[in-house]
Motif scaffolding. Structure first.
Motif, PDB file in Angstrom:
ATOM      1  N   LYS A   8      11.919  14.547 -20.280  1.00  0.00           N
ATOM      2  CA  LYS A   8      12.764  14.789 -19.111  1.00  0.00           C
ATOM      3  C   LYS A   8      12.911  13.532 -18.266  1.00  0.00           C
ATOM      4  O   LYS A   8      13.985  13.247 -17.720  1.00  0.00           O
ATOM      5  CB  LYS A   8      12.167  15.918 -18.264  1.00  0.00           C
ATOM      6  CG  LYS A   8      12.253  17.291 -18.905  1.00  0.00           C
ATOM      7  CD  LYS A   8      11.474  18.300 -18.091  1.00  0.00           C
ATOM      8  CE  LYS A   8      11.359  19.610 -18.860  1.00  0.00           C
ATOM      9  NZ  LYS A   8      10.335  20.493 -18.311  1.00  0.00           N
ATOM     10  N   SER A   9      11.834  12.765 -18.175  1.00  0.00           N
ATOM     11  CA  SER A   9      11.868  11.533 -17.377  1.00  0.00           C
ATOM     12  C   SER A   9      12.867  10.532 -17.940  1.00  0.00           C
ATOM     13  O   SER A   9      13.493   9.783 -17.186  1.00  0.00           O
ATOM     14  CB  SER A   9      10.470  10.898 -17.333  1.00  0.00           C
ATOM     15  OG  SER A   9       9.551  11.740 -16.688  1.00  0.00           O
ATOM     16  N   ILE A  10      13.011  10.511 -19.264  1.00  0.00           N
ATOM     17  CA  ILE A  10      13.965   9.593 -19.892  1.00  0.00           C
ATOM     18  C   ILE A  10      15.368   9.847 -19.357  1.00  0.00           C
ATOM     19  O   ILE A  10      16.099   8.915 -18.981  1.00  0.00           O
ATOM     20  CB  ILE A  10      13.935   9.760 -21.422  1.00  0.00           C
ATOM     21  CG1 ILE A  10      12.606   9.236 -21.986  1.00  0.00           C
ATOM     22  CG2 ILE A  10      15.114   9.058 -22.089  1.00  0.00           C
ATOM     23  CD1 ILE A  10      12.335   9.657 -23.418  1.00  0.00           C
ATOM     24  N   LEU A  11      15.754  11.109 -19.302  1.00  0.00           N
ATOM     25  CA  LEU A  11      17.098  11.449 -18.844  1.00  0.00           C
ATOM     26  C   LEU A  11      17.249  11.225 -17.346  1.00  0.00           C
ATOM     27  O   LEU A  11      18.277  10.719 -16.882  1.00  0.00           O
ATOM     28  CB  LEU A  11      17.407  12.896 -19.217  1.00  0.00           C
ATOM     29  CG  LEU A  11      17.430  13.153 -20.737  1.00  0.00           C
ATOM     30  CD1 LEU A  11      17.508  14.642 -21.042  1.00  0.00           C
ATOM     31  CD2 LEU A  11      18.586  12.426 -21.401  1.00  0.00           C
ATOM     32  N   GLU A  12      16.226  11.574 -16.587  1.00  0.00           N
ATOM     33  CA  GLU A  12      16.297  11.356 -15.143  1.00  0.00           C
ATOM     34  C   GLU A  12      16.287   9.869 -14.808  1.00  0.00           C
ATOM     35  O   GLU A  12      16.916   9.433 -13.836  1.00  0.00           O
ATOM     36  CB  GLU A  12      15.131  12.067 -14.450  1.00  0.00           C
ATOM     37  CG  GLU A  12      15.288  13.577 -14.393  1.00  0.00           C
ATOM     38  CD  GLU A  12      16.561  13.994 -13.677  1.00  0.00           C
ATOM     39  OE1 GLU A  12      16.870  13.443 -12.593  1.00  0.00           O
ATOM     40  OE2 GLU A  12      17.271  14.887 -14.212  1.00  0.00           O
ATOM     41  N   MET A  13      15.601   9.072 -15.614  1.00  0.00           N
ATOM     42  CA  MET A  13      15.612   7.621 -15.417  1.00  0.00           C
ATOM     43  C   MET A  13      17.025   7.076 -15.573  1.00  0.00           C
ATOM     44  O   MET A  13      17.471   6.215 -14.787  1.00  0.00           O
ATOM     45  CB  MET A  13      14.675   6.950 -16.419  1.00  0.00           C
ATOM     46  CG  MET A  13      14.587   5.436 -16.264  1.00  0.00           C
ATOM     47  SD  MET A  13      13.869   4.593 -17.688  1.00  0.00           S
ATOM     48  CE  MET A  13      15.286   4.615 -18.818  1.00  0.00           C
ATOM     49  N   CYS A  14      17.753   7.543 -16.580  1.00  0.00           N
ATOM     50  CA  CYS A  14      19.132   7.094 -16.791  1.00  0.00           C
ATOM     51  C   CYS A  14      19.969   7.358 -15.550  1.00  0.00           C
ATOM     52  O   CYS A  14      20.728   6.487 -15.093  1.00  0.00           O
ATOM     53  CB  CYS A  14      19.752   7.802 -18.000  1.00  0.00           C
ATOM     54  SG  CYS A  14      19.042   7.322 -19.575  1.00  0.00           S
ATOM     55  N   ARG A  15      19.829   8.541 -14.998  1.00  0.00           N
ATOM     56  CA  ARG A  15      20.596   8.897 -13.800  1.00  0.00           C
ATOM     57  C   ARG A  15      20.191   8.019 -12.625  1.00  0.00           C
ATOM     58  O   ARG A  15      21.040   7.521 -11.883  1.00  0.00           O
ATOM     59  CB  ARG A  15      20.392  10.372 -13.452  1.00  0.00           C
ATOM     60  CG  ARG A  15      21.041  11.330 -14.444  1.00  0.00           C
ATOM     61  CD  ARG A  15      20.528  12.746 -14.238  1.00  0.00           C
ATOM     62  NE  ARG A  15      20.673  13.179 -12.868  1.00  0.00           N
ATOM     63  CZ  ARG A  15      21.777  13.748 -12.366  1.00  0.00           C
ATOM     64  NH1 ARG A  15      22.829  13.936 -13.146  1.00  0.00           N
ATOM     65  NH2 ARG A  15      21.836  14.122 -11.110  1.00  0.00           N
ATOM     66  N   SER A  16      18.888   7.803 -12.463  1.00  0.00           N
ATOM     67  CA  SER A  16      18.395   7.018 -11.327  1.00  0.00           C
ATOM     68  C   SER A  16      18.841   5.564 -11.397  1.00  0.00           C
ATOM     69  O   SER A  16      19.104   4.929 -10.370  1.00  0.00           O
ATOM     70  CB  SER A  16      16.866   7.087 -11.269  1.00  0.00           C
ATOM     71  OG  SER A  16      16.424   8.413 -11.084  1.00  0.00           O
ATOM     72  N   LEU A  17      18.912   5.030 -12.626  1.00  0.00           N
ATOM     73  CA  LEU A  17      19.331   3.635 -12.815  1.00  0.00           C
ATOM     74  C   LEU A  17      20.836   3.501 -12.981  1.00  0.00           C
ATOM     75  O   LEU A  17      21.351   2.385 -13.136  1.00  0.00           O
ATOM     76  CB  LEU A  17      18.641   3.046 -14.057  1.00  0.00           C
ATOM     77  CG  LEU A  17      17.115   2.939 -14.026  1.00  0.00           C
ATOM     78  CD1 LEU A  17      16.586   2.498 -15.394  1.00  0.00           C
ATOM     79  CD2 LEU A  17      16.657   1.972 -12.946  1.00  0.00           C
TER      80      LEU A  17
END
Length: 485
Positions: free
Chosen positions: A115-124
């Motif tokens: 889940k963090s992988i996908l949320e990281m994409c959004r955050s960056l």
């Protein structure tokens, strides 16, 4: 193309096996090709404690894992590698478990990471065209894209590729762990991620990724069969048209006998004198042989391997007396199952003049075994790709291997009449089959001209990452086309 490589390990940051070499080498190759690539890993304790300089992006994330919300942070190394920090899950001595067994909360750890992988994409605000997932630890990512993030416009044009590095490792957890995925119970079915009453993270990726790949063409065919499918052959058969095999490569900058600083002498396929010196030094170091002794003229067999049944260690144990009867020396470096470690220690004590066993991993010794051995033994029960034989070929050490998976794809069996070939293959998973291949190899050893020809043939084969990286780029385009259909 915007590429995100999601992996539980990657060189130069952290490594337990060949998966790390693949993820790290692909990232490096794409940077050379001027592709926009990012790599994402968990921030393990070993990475934090290393000399690698990490910068805090200042970005934190709140990730639901079951009925809890776990906080994570994003760190980076340069502009191409990102790390998910969560001390609760990753501040541990090892990556996946200890000698006593896997960590009991691995389902939570890698559901969080996915889940963090996908949320990281959004955050960056990094919109990947493709997320290249690797093994079960990232298997939930493709399924999350199709479920929890299905209506998220940010990922509307993002495709997912899952590479299966070893089907024997699937991420199996008790049914009670389904809750940590935050997926509905409707997915806990034989058509979903249920697998004989357990949750299967690898299966999640297999049913949801736009394209599947594995690390050799032969292995991609083998895993469609019940005897090699580890119970997932039926699932793979349904996706056969989306399954591709791309053989791994090796980093020819790291693995180059002409420049390798860990060797006592360097050499090239046009001048092999340095290889003879490497053998001499290795024999003196491990067997205390005298300078220019007769022992330098006997065949030296090397193994750098995980000590497990998959790697054919049971065949080696059965055949040791017969192997030594040929008047050879055997050098083994590796760690793994305690029963093999114990048995090998006993054998090295019994045959101390002919067998050297080093339990663990020693980078310098590994390089010296590849360079100093005459033959490299890989009698694997199955081998998705294998990197050892590719390194051995590069170093002019002739592989003797079972005809399976990537070994069959990368080693050309020697044909004495034409003098073509780079190694010796055997088909049956038996000690007698392995011994027959060893006998053929030792017959060539007595013919200097044939031996030199084989060595040079192997050293000139091309298994650099450039070719494999290009094939993955083509596969990314295929995944994007399937995503838009």
């Amino acid at each position: 193309m915007r590429i995100l490589i999601a992996s539980p390990e990657a060189v130069p940051y952290i490594k337990t096996g060949g998966l790390a070499d693949v993820a790290g080498a692909l990232s490096k190759e794409y940077r050379k090709m001027n592709e926009k690539v990012c790599l994402v890993l968990p921030l393990y304790k070993k990475i934090r404690d290393s000399q690698i300089r990490l910068a805090d992006t200042g970005i934190s994330m709140n990730i639901p894992v079951g009925d809890r919300v776990i906080k994570g942070r994003i760190l980076k190394n340069h502009q191409t590698a990102y790390f998910i920090e969560c001390d609760e899950f990753f501040d541990r001595p090892e990556l996946y478990g200890t000698a006593e067994g896997d960590y009991s909360d691995n389902a939570s750890r890698f559901a969080f990471f996915s889940k963090s992988i996908l949320e990281m994409c959004r955050s960056l605000t990094f919109k990947p065209d493709i997320i290249h997932c690797n093994d079960w630890q990232t298997g939930l990512v493709p399924l999350y894209l199709r479920t929890l993030y299905r209506d998220d416009a940010f990922f509307k044009k993002t495709a997912a590729l899952l590479t299966i590095h070893n089907l024997g490792f699937q991420g199996l957890f008790p049914a009670s762990h389904m809750r940590v995925t935050n997926l509905g119970r409707e997915f806990f079915t034989p058509e979903g991620i249920e697998f004989y009453g357990k949750v299967n993270f690898l299966k999640a990726g297999m049913i949801a990724a736009d394209v599947l790949s594995t690390v050799s063409e032969t292995y991609s065919r083998e895993i469609l069969l019940p005897e090699s499918g580890f119970g997932l052959d039926g699932v793979l058969k349904k996706r056969e048209h989306d399954l591709y095999g791309i053989v791994n490569g090796i980093d020819y900058e790291e693995w180059d006998p002409a420049k390798d600083k860990l060797l006592p002498a360097n050499y090239h396929f046009k001048d092999l004198s340095g290889k003879a010196l490497c053998k001499r030094k290795l024999l003196r170091m491990l067997f205390k042989t005298a300078p220019k002794s007769r022992e330098e003229r006997v065949p030296l067999i090397g193994m750098v391997t995980r000590l497990s049944e998959q790697k054919g260690l049971d065949l080696v144990m059965q055949a040791v007396p017969e192997i030594l009867s040929f008047g050879v020396k055997l050098v083994i470096l590796g760690k793994g199952d305690e029963r093999f470690q114990k048995s090998l220690r006993e054998l090295s004590g019994k045959y101390k003049d002919n067998i050297s066993v080093t339990i663990g991993f020693d980078e310098m010794l590994a390089h010296r075994i590849y360079a100093g051995s005459d033959y490299f033994l890989m009698p694997s029960k199955y081998e998705p790709c294998g990197l050892g034989q590719l390194i051995a070929l590069r170093y002019g050490t002739i592989p003797i291997a079972r005809r399976t998976g990537g070994l069959a794809d990368t080693i050309e069996d020697f044909e004495p009449l034409t003098r073509r070939g780079t190694g010796f293959l055997f088909a049956d998973y038996t000690a007698s089959g392995m011994l027959d291949a060893l006998k053929r190899a030792f017959c060539v050893y007595t013919d200097t001209e044939k031996m030199q020809s084989m060595i040079r043939n192997g050293m000139q084969t091309d298994f650099s990452w450039k070719r494999s990286a290009q094939r993955y780029l083509e596969l990314y385009k295929t995944a994007l086309q399937k995503r838009t259909v």
